[in-house]
Design a protein around this motif. Structure first.
Motif, PDB file in Angstrom:
ATOM      1  N   GLN B 100     114.200  33.479  68.066  1.00  0.00           N
ATOM      2  CA  GLN B 100     114.340  34.820  67.491  1.00  0.00           C
ATOM      3  C   GLN B 100     114.294  35.832  68.626  1.00  0.00           C
ATOM      4  OE1 GLN B 100     112.271  35.699  63.808  1.00  0.00           O
ATOM      5  NE2 GLN B 100     112.546  33.613  63.094  1.00  0.00           N
ATOM      6  N   CYS B 101     113.107  36.333  68.995  1.00  0.00           N
ATOM      7  CA  CYS B 101     113.102  37.264  70.136  1.00  0.00           C
ATOM      8  C   CYS B 101     113.363  36.524  71.440  1.00  0.00           C
ATOM      9  CB  CYS B 101     111.795  38.031  70.215  1.00  0.00           C
ATOM     10  SG  CYS B 101     110.453  37.085  70.965  1.00  0.00           S
ATOM     11  N   GLY B 102     113.032  35.226  71.463  1.00  0.00           N
ATOM     12  CA  GLY B 102     113.353  34.404  72.625  1.00  0.00           C
ATOM     13  C   GLY B 102     112.298  34.353  73.713  1.00  0.00           C
ATOM     14  N   PHE B 103     111.194  35.063  73.530  1.00  0.00           N
ATOM     15  CA  PHE B 103     110.209  35.126  74.614  1.00  0.00           C
ATOM     16  C   PHE B 103     109.534  33.778  74.853  1.00  0.00           C
ATOM     17  CE2 PHE B 103     106.663  36.809  77.083  1.00  0.00           C
ATOM     18  CZ  PHE B 103     107.316  37.768  77.839  1.00  0.00           C
ATOM     19  N   CYS B 104     109.312  33.017  73.792  1.00  0.00           N
ATOM     20  CA  CYS B 104     108.637  31.724  73.932  1.00  0.00           C
ATOM     21  C   CYS B 104     109.624  30.619  74.279  1.00  0.00           C
ATOM     22  CB  CYS B 104     107.937  31.360  72.612  1.00  0.00           C
ATOM     23  SG  CYS B 104     109.106  31.064  71.256  1.00  0.00           S
ATOM     24  N   CYS B 136     104.379  31.076  69.448  1.00  0.00           N
ATOM     25  CA  CYS B 136     105.584  31.804  69.048  1.00  0.00           C
ATOM     26  C   CYS B 136     105.177  32.817  68.001  1.00  0.00           C
ATOM     27  CB  CYS B 136     106.628  30.856  68.473  1.00  0.00           C
ATOM     28  SG  CYS B 136     108.053  31.768  67.833  1.00  0.00           S
ATOM     29  N   ARG B 137     105.478  34.076  68.242  1.00  0.00           N
ATOM     30  CA  ARG B 137     105.071  35.129  67.301  1.00  0.00           C
ATOM     31  C   ARG B 137     106.144  35.412  66.264  1.00  0.00           C
ATOM     32  NH1 ARG B 137      99.629  35.399  67.955  1.00  0.00           N
ATOM     33  NH2 ARG B 137     100.373  33.377  67.332  1.00  0.00           N
ATOM     34  N   CYS B 138     107.314  34.748  66.368  1.00  0.00           N
ATOM     35  CA  CYS B 138     108.416  35.103  65.471  1.00  0.00           C
ATOM     36  C   CYS B 138     108.737  34.044  64.437  1.00  0.00           C
ATOM     37  CB  CYS B 138     109.693  35.362  66.266  1.00  0.00           C
ATOM     38  SG  CYS B 138     109.550  36.605  67.539  1.00  0.00           S
ATOM     39  N   THR B 139     108.932  32.794  64.887  1.00  0.00           N
ATOM     40  CA  THR B 139     109.643  31.850  64.015  1.00  0.00           C
ATOM     41  C   THR B 139     108.800  31.205  62.930  1.00  0.00           C
ATOM     42  OG1 THR B 139     109.122  29.984  65.444  1.00  0.00           O
ATOM     43  CG2 THR B 139     111.161  31.168  65.914  1.00  0.00           C
TER      44      THR B 139
HETATM   45  S1  FES Z   1     110.993  33.571  69.198  1.00  0.00           S
HETATM   46 FE1  FES Z   1     109.792  35.338  69.533  1.00  0.00          FE
HETATM   47  S2  FES Z   1     107.966  34.472  70.292  1.00  0.00           S
HETATM   48 FE2  FES Z   1     109.037  32.745  69.693  1.00  0.00          FE
END
Ligand code: FES
Ligand SMILES: Cc1cc2nc3c(=O)[nH]c(=O)nc-3n(C[C@H](O)[C@H](O)[C@H](O)COP(=O)(O)OP(=O)(O)OC[C@H]3O[C@@H](n4cnc5c(N)ncnc54)[C@H](O)[C@@H]3O)c2cc1C
Ligand code: FES
Lengths: 293, 174
Positions: B100-104, B136-139
């Motif tokens: 999602q945001c891709g940070f992880c 991961c804060r998004c998925t």
């Molecule tokens: S995709 Fe956003 S922190 Fe995992």
């Protein structure tokens, strides 16, 4: 950037002890998962590091001829968990190892650092207490073996003298042969969490009675501890739901639990009573006894 | 204080002086420009900074740069082929919508790459455990697990081998 003002590394234990003898301000670093975090948090400043990472001999795990299990201080938790000797003879230690941190932490954090950091929550400690582990401490002049129960002095305080390095952890055959054990880490998450309470139990049976029970607790006091009252009660008692319940109750007497943000004193004491029983019941089965229902 | 070290990143050899105060993360991002390695927490909790060192995942934020001497480092920039074709693991993450945001993502792709490359078999529980050093804060993790399972196709077994899992299963059932 970390607040490091000097860095040296040793390739042998004698090189390390010589460097330590020359400069008592050196702070040892193994995996760095406690030391670097403390620097990051500003708890320690302007640090001169002596790295043990290049001392390959300190990472070995072996069984000596007399059956003593010898674990090098620089063995990582990943190594401890995967070690075939430890898995066979003292699985309560490999289970403690896998419950610690997460994979990347276990790949670098060492069992020696875990013990020398002096935390009551150290995942290896309750099992090492239950196993009567002895620590080999080496300095330039001397070498001594210290029982782990005498090593922990208080929160974050251990009995390392200036110039000393922990090189090996010893577990003698009399302390593991014929025993069954169980480690339970009680935490809020299944990974990457510090224990709310840790219980490690080993027991040896004689027919339908207990021959010996040893109970190590973590986070039940300022240091890891043993439940001596319960341990003295057990020998000769029938293996039964009643005696196990009594051992659970007596274990609480040894705990010096306190309230922290993780859990209240009452809750921790409840956990001691309950988890000692659960761990002991499994330990009985692992020691060749019948399952209690 | 500086110390000369030799190492490689994604197959490229380096030999220069590093500051003894530097983390591997700082060296990779600030000096060498491998900004695919992310800084999340800086204290070993989140796994965003994970890189492979001699094929094994480590958190580069709590790994001193001087320790990289003699090591082969792989960052996310070294996972796709030179021509830009995504690796099987990367494709699985895209196919499963695990980004999602891709940070992880760089850390998770690298750890999954190490697992896929190990040739070992993993149970579902072990797979979760091996990924547990990444937040991961998004998925919500389901898509990440699916992507990891896809990456390890043929290497997922259903046995329960470790007493740790027996303990966990009993707890979950009871
Ligand atoms: S995709 Fe956003 S922190 Fe995992
Ligand atoms: C994200 C994260 C999660 C964690 N989770 C857990 C967990 O679940 N359970 C747990 O128990 N711990 C946990 N820890 C704490 C830490 O990882 C462990 O205590 C680890 O075992 C420390 O080992 P190390 O090799 O990294 O020690 P270091 O940080 O290198 O050293 C720790 C201390 O011991 C001294 N020392 C190290 N080796 C020796 C030696 N051979 N002789 C004498 N002194 C020595 C050092 O000077 C220092 O004071 C966690 C840490 C992090 C960052
Ligand atoms: S930034 Fe390294 S683990 Fe979070």
């Amino acid at each position: 950037m970390y607040d490091i003002i000097g860095y040296c590394e040793a390739e042998t234990v004698s090189e390390a002890t010589a460097l330590l003898a020359q400069n008592p301000n050196l702070r040892l670093i193994a995996g760095g998962t406690d030391v670097l975090i403390k620097m990051h948090g500003g708890q320690i400043e302007a640090v001169e590091l002596l790295s043990l990472r290049k001392i390959k001999s300190l990472a070995e795990i072996r069984k000596a001829e007399d059956g003593t299990v010898v674990i090098g201080a620089m063995a990582t938790f990943t190594k401890v968990f995967n070690d075939p000797i430890l898995r066979e003879v003292i699985p309560i230690l490999t289970e403690a190892a896998i419950s610690m941190g997460g994979p990347q932490i276990r790949n670098i954090a060492t069992i020696g650092g875990n013990v020398c950091n002096g935390a009551t929550s150290a995942d290896s400690a309750s099992s090492l207490f239950a196993l009567n582990a002895q620590l080999k401490l080496v300095s330039q002049q001397s070498e001594r073996l210290v029982p782990i129960r005498e090593f922990y002095l208080g929160p974050g305080r251990v009995a390392l003298k200036p110039g000393e390095i922990l090189t090996e952890i010893h577990i003698s055959p009399a302390d593991y042969q014929g025993f069954g054990g169980q480690y339970i880490k009680f935490a809020m998450r299944e990974a990457m969490d510090i224990a709310t309470l840790a219980v490690s139990v080993v027991c040896k049976l004689h027919g339908k009675t207990f021959e010996e029970v040893r109970i190590g607790l973590g986070v039940a006091g300022p240091t890891p501890l043993r439940c001596l009252e319960a341990e003295v009660y057990a020998p000769g008692k029938d293996v039964s739901v009643e005696s196990v319940a009594e051992i659970g109750k007596l274990a609480v007497n040894s705990a010096k639990a306190r309230t922290s943000w993780r859990a209240s004193k009452d809750y921790r004491e409840h956990l001691v009573e309950e988890l000692v029983q659960r761990a002991l019941k499994t330990a009985i089965v692992n020691a060749g006894g019948e399952q209690l229902v | 204080m500086f110390k000369r070290i030799a190492f490689s990143v994604n197959g490229k050899a380096f030999n220069f002086e590093v500051d003894i105060r530097e983390s591997l993360l700082e060296m990779l991002r600030n000096r060498l420009g491998y900004t695919g390695t992310k800084k999340g927490c800086g204290v070993g909790e989140c796994g965003a900074c994970s890189v492979l060192i001699d094929g094994v995942p480590f958190d580069s934020c709590i790994y001193l740069a001087v320790w990289a001497d003699g090591k082969e480092i792989t960052t996310i920039e070294g996972v796709a082929s030179k021509s830009g074709e995504l690796s099987e693991v990367q494709k699985a993450f895209v196919d499963e919508g695990a980004v999602q945001c891709g940070f992880c993502t760089p850390g998770l792709v690298l750890t999954t790459t190490a697992l896929a490359g190990s040739g070992k078999e993993y149970t579902q529980d072990e797979l979760k455990r091996e990924l547990s050093g990444h937040l991961c804060r998004c998925t919500g993790y389901q898509s990440i697990l699916k992507a990891a399972e896809k990456s390890l196709e043929g290497h997922i077994c259903t046995c329960v081998d470790s007493p740790h899992y027996k303990q966990q299963h009993e707890r979950n059932e009871g």
